[in-house]
Design an enzyme around this catalytic site. Sequence first.
Site, short mmCIF file in Angstrom:
data_model
loop_
_atom_site.label_atom_id
_atom_site.label_comp_id
_atom_site.label_asym_id
_atom_site.label_seq_id
_atom_site.Cartn_x
_atom_site.Cartn_y
_atom_site.Cartn_z
N PHE A 128 0.85 -1.18 0.00
CA PHE A 128 0.00 0.00 0.00
C PHE A 128 0.89 1.23 0.00
O PHE A 128 1.71 1.42 0.89
CB PHE A 128 -0.95 0.04 1.20
N ASP B 135 9.13 2.69 2.02
CA ASP B 135 7.92 3.37 2.48
C ASP B 135 7.73 3.01 3.95
O ASP B 135 7.25 1.93 4.27
CB ASP B 135 6.74 2.93 1.62
N LYS C 15 2.06 9.36 8.56
CA LYS C 15 1.29 8.87 9.71
C LYS C 15 1.81 9.34 11.08
O LYS C 15 1.43 10.40 11.54
CB LYS C 15 1.18 7.35 9.64
#
Length: 397
Positions: A135, A220, A249
């Site tokens: 993702f 990532d 995040k």
Amino acid sequence: MASIAEREASVFMRTGVRVPITLVRGEGTRVWDDAGNEYLDFIAGISTDNLGHAHPAMLQAIREQSEQLIHVSNIFYTVPQIELAELLVEQSGLQQVFFCNSGAEANEGAIKLARKWGRQQRDGSFEIITAQNAFHGRTLTTVTATGNPAYMDPFGPLPGGFVYVPYDDIDALRAAVTDQTCAIMLETVQGEGGVNVPDPAYLPAVRALCDELNLLLVLDEIQTGMGRTGKLFGFQHYDFRPDVMTLAKGLGGGVPVAAILANARAAVFEPGDHGTTFGGQPFATAVALAVTRTIVDEEIPAQVAEKGERVQRRLRALEDTQPAVAGVRGQGLLVALVLHEEIAADVVAAARERGLLCNNVRPNAVRLMPPLTVSDDELDRAVEILEASLEAVATSK
Ligand SMILES: *Cc1c(COP(=O)(O)O)cnc(C)c1O
């Protein structure tokens, strides 16, 4: 008066499914809904509220910076931005930072960086190899990097230049490299893909492959970074560094801020190549600085490693008493309880009724991502609630 669900349905774009509660307040690991019900928040904004809700260090930074200066253009120097960049460089061993606002935007920028590097340094190569079940975000390019047909198909034409391989399979990766490849982009643990932790030999082998074939390694760390896995960055479980890393995040502890970090070899952006209006603003970077300093100074990653072991051990013990439990996957406080059947949504709903918020990351996997500041008692309580929820789901069938 209409319910919030009815009001939402008339004015809001339906891009996801809502859990039928309205949250209004939080403190530490706990949140409350508009009816006054209390929950343990083991979603934490999807690994974002890493210091929990209303943490004093965040509140102080929010108060002080908002009174000082919230936003000015990036055509001016501002202090918190540079202090945060210095701290991230010091902690990561990478050399240069660019700030933006979201994970997708950080990955979009990292992809631009890799393509420019390929054009300049590797004979015009432009392809990026990513992993199945990854993702990387929802913009046109990052959704293409993600490679999930359900997320991509309605939105063509999509940008080209992405190749997908199975995660945790070094031979597949090697076989996919061509003269056109410029970079390999991976998560250190696949979060949204189901909390998939690779074999310990995989990522070091990917690094070696990138060195051998002159490719960039882009990690990532949007979900794994900022202490979540028991190290400040996921790659620090190993003895290597990536060329490029993206963060978002947990970086701002709930305030939107994201970053691209690169080593000297990969940092090929020049004036005019990239930009942002909000990215790196004094307010967001001052909060991220307070969050990052707290995580580093209080040695929170080491605590996360211990707490992660504790909760994973307790969850594993459920295998003995709960026939539905197949096992546990996880690193630090990024954890999935894996079930034999596709009943994760039922378990999540039963847990919510008992005061625990968690989410089903796969039809057969319940993900637990509490704030990194979660207490041992709260971890134990969450496992008890999950046990009761598994029992309730088993007897209702
Ligand atoms: C959440 C996530 C993203 C996307 O971040 P947004 O801020 O939602 O754009 C990208 N990569 C990973 C690994 C993520 O977990």
